[in-house]
Design a protein around this motif. Structure first.
Motif, mmCIF file in Angstrom:
data_model
loop_
_atom_site.group_PDB
_atom_site.id
_atom_site.type_symbol
_atom_site.label_atom_id
_atom_site.label_comp_id
_atom_site.label_asym_id
_atom_site.label_seq_id
_atom_site.Cartn_x
_atom_site.Cartn_y
_atom_site.Cartn_z
ATOM 1 N N GLY A 171 63.236 46.987 48.438
ATOM 2 C CA GLY A 171 64.452 47.025 47.387
ATOM 3 C C GLY A 171 65.272 45.815 47.138
ATOM 4 O O GLY A 171 66.055 45.662 46.657
ATOM 5 N N TYR A 172 64.616 44.666 48.065
ATOM 6 C CA TYR A 172 65.499 43.357 48.057
ATOM 7 C C TYR A 172 65.477 42.685 46.654
ATOM 8 O O TYR A 172 66.517 42.194 46.414
ATOM 9 N N ALA A 173 64.471 43.100 45.861
ATOM 10 C CA ALA A 173 64.489 42.459 44.699
ATOM 11 C C ALA A 173 63.611 43.370 43.463
ATOM 12 O O ALA A 173 62.924 44.101 43.987
ATOM 13 N N THR A 174 64.227 43.286 42.168
ATOM 14 C CA THR A 174 63.624 44.489 41.150
ATOM 15 C C THR A 174 62.213 43.661 40.428
ATOM 16 O O THR A 174 61.724 44.359 39.679
ATOM 17 N N ASP A 175 62.167 42.568 40.841
ATOM 18 C CA ASP A 175 60.900 41.710 39.984
ATOM 19 C C ASP A 175 59.722 42.086 40.460
ATOM 20 O O ASP A 175 59.511 42.179 41.759
ATOM 21 N N THR A 176 58.792 42.860 39.917
ATOM 22 C CA THR A 176 57.620 43.399 40.413
ATOM 23 C C THR A 176 56.749 42.170 40.926
ATOM 24 O O THR A 176 55.889 42.471 41.904
ATOM 25 N N LYS A 177 56.724 40.928 40.528
ATOM 26 C CA LYS A 177 56.151 39.817 41.003
ATOM 27 C C LYS A 177 56.738 39.144 42.177
ATOM 28 O O LYS A 177 56.267 38.077 42.427
ATOM 29 N N GLY A 218 52.527 40.111 54.511
ATOM 30 C CA GLY A 218 53.079 41.439 54.710
ATOM 31 C C GLY A 218 54.588 41.453 54.477
ATOM 32 O O GLY A 218 55.342 42.504 53.991
ATOM 33 N N TRP A 219 55.189 40.512 54.766
ATOM 34 C CA TRP A 219 56.697 40.613 54.756
ATOM 35 C C TRP A 219 57.266 40.552 53.405
ATOM 36 O O TRP A 219 58.101 41.084 52.799
ATOM 37 N N ALA A 220 56.586 39.665 52.695
ATOM 38 C CA ALA A 220 56.677 39.308 51.165
ATOM 39 C C ALA A 220 56.725 40.649 50.400
ATOM 40 O O ALA A 220 57.437 41.200 49.694
ATOM 41 N N ARG A 221 55.681 41.453 50.656
ATOM 42 C CA ARG A 221 55.469 42.926 49.951
ATOM 43 C C ARG A 221 56.508 43.907 50.503
ATOM 44 O O ARG A 221 57.116 44.500 49.583
ATOM 45 N N ALA A 262 61.467 48.373 58.745
ATOM 46 C CA ALA A 262 59.841 48.240 58.463
ATOM 47 C C ALA A 262 59.475 46.637 58.574
ATOM 48 O O ALA A 262 58.287 46.506 59.150
ATOM 49 N N LEU A 263 60.202 45.670 58.242
ATOM 50 C CA LEU A 263 59.863 44.440 58.312
ATOM 51 C C LEU A 263 59.688 43.892 59.633
ATOM 52 O O LEU A 263 58.646 43.084 60.088
ATOM 53 N N PHE A 264 60.440 44.384 60.579
ATOM 54 C CA PHE A 264 60.439 43.854 61.941
ATOM 55 C C PHE A 264 59.371 44.402 62.845
ATOM 56 O O PHE A 264 59.193 44.420 63.923
ATOM 57 N N LYS A 265 58.589 45.298 61.962
ATOM 58 C CA LYS A 265 57.452 45.891 62.661
ATOM 59 C C LYS A 265 56.120 45.239 62.316
ATOM 60 O O LYS A 265 55.243 45.134 63.090
ATOM 61 N N LEU A 266 56.268 44.275 61.611
ATOM 62 C CA LEU A 266 55.010 43.408 61.018
ATOM 63 C C LEU A 266 55.078 42.388 61.923
ATOM 64 O O LEU A 266 56.006 41.693 62.520
ATOM 65 N N LYS A 267 53.692 41.491 62.010
ATOM 66 C CA LYS A 267 53.820 40.283 62.677
ATOM 67 C C LYS A 267 54.587 39.101 62.109
ATOM 68 O O LYS A 267 54.634 39.117 61.052
ATOM 69 N N LYS A 268 55.281 38.301 62.786
ATOM 70 C CA LYS A 268 55.896 37.187 62.161
ATOM 71 C C LYS A 268 54.983 36.131 61.391
ATOM 72 O O LYS A 268 55.660 35.463 60.669
ATOM 73 N N GLU A 269 53.526 36.080 61.886
ATOM 74 C CA GLU A 269 52.830 35.314 61.096
ATOM 75 C C GLU A 269 52.454 35.914 59.684
ATOM 76 O O GLU A 269 51.669 35.229 58.987
ATOM 77 N N ASP A 270 52.534 36.984 59.487
ATOM 78 C CA ASP A 270 51.858 37.945 58.536
ATOM 79 C C ASP A 270 52.975 37.837 57.312
ATOM 80 O O ASP A 270 53.786 38.817 56.892
ATOM 81 N N TYR A 271 53.099 36.441 56.680
ATOM 82 C CA TYR A 271 54.196 36.488 55.628
ATOM 83 C C TYR A 271 53.769 37.181 54.353
ATOM 84 O O TYR A 271 54.681 37.321 53.707
ATOM 85 N N GLY A 290 64.043 36.597 64.459
ATOM 86 C CA GLY A 290 62.894 37.182 64.066
ATOM 87 C C GLY A 290 62.093 37.031 62.847
ATOM 88 O O GLY A 290 61.358 37.945 62.384
ATOM 89 N N ILE A 291 62.867 36.417 61.979
ATOM 90 C CA ILE A 291 62.377 36.481 60.458
ATOM 91 C C ILE A 291 61.600 35.226 60.391
ATOM 92 O O ILE A 291 62.097 34.144 60.392
ATOM 93 N N PRO A 292 60.263 35.324 59.744
ATOM 94 C CA PRO A 292 59.617 34.064 59.536
ATOM 95 C C PRO A 292 60.251 33.148 58.706
ATOM 96 O O PRO A 292 61.027 33.369 57.740
ATOM 97 N N ALA A 293 60.183 31.856 59.336
ATOM 98 C CA ALA A 293 60.761 30.697 58.562
ATOM 99 C C ALA A 293 60.157 30.558 57.119
ATOM 100 O O ALA A 293 60.863 30.134 56.344
ATOM 101 N N SER A 294 58.713 30.683 57.080
ATOM 102 C CA SER A 294 58.275 30.623 55.797
ATOM 103 C C SER A 294 58.698 31.503 54.757
ATOM 104 O O SER A 294 58.834 31.185 53.523
ATOM 105 N N ILE A 295 59.160 32.969 55.022
ATOM 106 C CA ILE A 295 59.740 33.718 54.035
ATOM 107 C C ILE A 295 61.345 33.379 53.928
ATOM 108 O O ILE A 295 61.443 33.224 52.669
ATOM 109 N N THR A 296 61.968 33.037 54.878
ATOM 110 C CA THR A 296 63.362 32.634 54.434
ATOM 111 C C THR A 296 63.364 31.400 53.784
ATOM 112 O O THR A 296 64.228 31.201 52.632
#
Length: 340
Positions: A182-188, A173-176, A162-171, A85-91
């Motif tokens: 806490g996946y990454a420390t880079d603010t951007k 939202g997944w990125a934010r 919380a990621l998996f409560k988002l729609k899979k097409e909402d990339y 259930g993880i968007p392919a685009s995000i992966t």
């Protein structure tokens, strides 16, 4: 007297033979040690000189571009999307960013495309400088196992729930949410992922998996425009420019503080308008907010090469991004052309 002389001759003969045998044994032993060392050195040199390639589905490959990377891994990312259930685009975007499109050391030497560290890992490992010197990272026999481990990493840790409560097409939202969890420390980090997805149209691989149930992100979240922070901007000045409150801006962009950086994207409700004075003493005019495309700087790119890619001038690029010189960093996000 004759007996004494014969005895001495025999004794000297025996001693001489023994000395030769000892010398022969020492020489033989020394020769064997030299041969063993030479064999070890030969093996070590062969290991160093051998060109290392990462493995994808059991085949050794050498990736030279982001397009090649996408072609190799899109099917794997789509399969992970179906299973976890993880968007392919995000992966794919994370793989591109974390592994430098498969050209980073961890990808080449360890088939690790997501920078996943050892933690409770009991398998092979590699040591690499990251946040600290010589940190422990997981090493895989095949890159596809790196993708599977990425899926397990996100699905088995409660902080990513919380990621998996988002729609899979909402990339977006997944990125934010990845950054928020806490996946990454880079603010951007979210903007970099979104920029890659938009540039390479990675969301089309989500569409292929979801089929008829896919809903375009713009239709789902409503109508918004993007404003790119320029030098001298503050949250207060932007709120005044578009006649919205600071709290509204923070809510729209999931921000917890008012700290901004040049080039940062700020979502603005399209109902808001920008008040711009066109000249001293003249009446303010209303102009719509323009939406820009994103470009993530890759190795070897310059402002000049990017300007040619989007058919704009270097000075226009500098102005749009608040740049005072032509220096760029790999992974830096630039706004380029209005999407319209």
């Amino acid at each position: 007297m004759k007996k004494i002389i014969v005895f001495c001759l025999l004794a000297s003969l025996v001693v001489g033979c023994g000395t030769k045998k000892v010398a022969a044994r020492k020489k033989t032993s020394s020769k064997q040690k030299t041969e063993q060392v030479a064999v070890k050195n030969e093996r070590r040199n062969n290991s160093v000189n051998k060109e290392v390639e990462e493995v994808v589905n059991g085949v050794g490959v050498k990736i030279t571009s982001t397009d090649e990377y996408i072609a190799l891994f899109k099917t794997i990312a789509q399969e992970e999307m179906r299973l976890y259930g993880i968007p392919a685009s995000i992966t794919l975007a994370q793989g591109i960013l974390e592994s430098n499109s498969g050209k980073g050391r961890l990808a080449i030497e360890a088939n690790n495309h997501f920078g996943i560290k050892c933690h409770e890992w009991t398998g092979d490992r590699i040591y690499h400088d990251d946040d600290a010197s010589q940190e422990c990272f997981r090493k895989y026999n095949d890159s596809k196992y790196s993708y599977r481990d990425h899926s397990l990493f996100l699905t088995q840790r409660s902080r990513y729930a919380a990621l998996f409560k988002l729609k899979k097409e909402d990339y977006r939202g997944w990125a934010r949410e990845l950054k928020k969890a806490g996946y990454a420390t880079d603010t951007k980090y979210p903007d970099k992922l979104i920029g890659l997805i938009d540039r390479y149209r990675l969301h089309t691989y989500d569409e292929e998996v979801l089929g008829d149930v896919y809903v375009k992100y713009e239709e789902e979240i409503g109508m918004f425009s993007m404003y790119y922070v320029e030098k001298g901007d503050t949250m207060y000045s932007i709120s005044k420019k578009f006649n919205v409150t600071i709290d509204e801006l923070k809510d729209l962009n999931n921000l917890t503080s008012t700290v901004l950086s040049v080039g940062q994207k700020i979502r603005i409700n399209k109902n808001a308008t920008e008040m711009a004075v066109v000249g001293a003493g003249q009446k303010p005019t209303i102009k719509a907010v323009k939406e820009y495309r994103s470009h993530i700087v890759e190795k070897g790119e310059t402002l000049y090469s990017i300007s040619k890619l989007y058919d704009i001038t270097v000075s226009e690029l500098q102005k749009m991004n608040g740049l005072s010189d032509t220096a760029l960093n790999i992974g830096q996000e630039l706004r380029v052309k209005p999407t319209n």
